[in-house]
Design an enzyme around this catalytic site. Structure first.
Site, mmCIF file in Angstrom:
data_model
loop_
_atom_site.group_PDB
_atom_site.id
_atom_site.type_symbol
_atom_site.label_atom_id
_atom_site.label_comp_id
_atom_site.label_asym_id
_atom_site.label_seq_id
_atom_site.Cartn_x
_atom_site.Cartn_y
_atom_site.Cartn_z
ATOM 1 N N CYS A 182 0.655 -1.143 0.221
ATOM 2 C CA CYS A 182 -0.510 -0.256 0.121
ATOM 3 C C CYS A 182 1.029 1.108 -0.444
ATOM 4 O O CYS A 182 1.829 1.432 0.617
ATOM 5 C CB CYS A 182 -0.762 0.161 1.064
ATOM 6 S SG CYS A 182 -0.717 1.840 2.060
ATOM 7 N N HIS A 233 0.260 4.281 1.106
ATOM 8 C CA HIS A 233 -0.019 5.195 1.689
ATOM 9 C C HIS A 233 0.725 4.893 2.894
ATOM 10 O O HIS A 233 0.944 5.696 4.128
ATOM 11 C CB HIS A 233 -2.078 5.349 1.784
ATOM 12 C CG HIS A 233 -2.899 5.531 1.697
ATOM 13 N ND1 HIS A 233 -3.460 5.294 0.885
ATOM 14 C CD2 HIS A 233 -2.291 6.415 0.357
ATOM 15 C CE1 HIS A 233 -4.506 5.998 0.422
ATOM 16 N NE2 HIS A 233 -3.674 7.055 -0.900
#
Ligand code: ZN
Length: 186
Positions: free
Chosen positions: A76, A78
């Site tokens: 991911c 983020h």
């Protein structure tokens, strides 16, 4: 290409940043280990799905083809934490098909990058549309995100489902239903 030197330096800084002693035995090799690991888990960054999807062969039928349960591991963008699960790719041929392993390879190319699940789902669908030029594509991805289970709402085992429909799948609810029905058959 991964700049291994930069990654090593960054991991050292990161370790210092969280208050670790970068000189202790268990951590000595860590920056180098991570730099080498990143080569592998981000190896999809400079690869093009065309290398797999352009090897098509001709068929007469136009029945839905579904490759389900393609296991993938991604990261991911983020949180730089893994998310992983299964992708299911279906398409309706328009005279051309690819070997089923090529769909799995396509999923892998997009998974081995920093990703957002929804974007990855769309990229897989778009790549199949672009190279195979089928009548339609439908992709479903179900994944568990470590950034959700290790922190924040902490719901182990909860999965995120994302779908992307292209071509004839976009407007045709019955085709989409058939896709989900085929997915449900184990
Ligand atoms: Zn995240």
């Amino acid at each position: 290409m991964i700049d291994q030197e930069k990654v090593r330096e960054a991991v050292k800084l990161l370790l210092e940043g969280i208050g670790e002693d970068v000189g202790r035995e268990g951590l000595l090799e860590t920056p180098d280990r991570i730099a080498r690991m990143y080569e592998e888990i981000f190896s999809g960054m400079d690869r093009d799905p065309g290398e797999h999807l352009s090897k098509v062969f001709s068929v007469d039928n136009s029945e839905m083809v579904l490759e389900k349960d393609i296991v993938f591991y991604s990261v991911c963008e983020h949180h730089l934490l893994p998310f992983y699960g299964r992708a299911h790719v279906a398409y309706i041929p328009d005279g051309r098909v690819v070997g089923l392993s090529k769909l799995a390879r396509t999923v892998e190319i997009y998974a081995r990058r920093l990703q957002v699940q929804e974007r990855m789902t769309g990229q897989i669908a778009d790549a199949v549309m672009e190279y195979l030029r089928p009548r339609g594509v439908m992709v479903a991805v179900e994944a568990e995100h470590m950034c959700m289970t290790m922190r924040g709402i902490k719901k182990p085992g909860s999965r995120t489902l994302s779908v992307a429909a292209r071509g004839v799948f976009q407007e045709n609810g019955r085709l989409q239903e058939r896709f989900f029905h085929m997915l449900g058959e184990r």
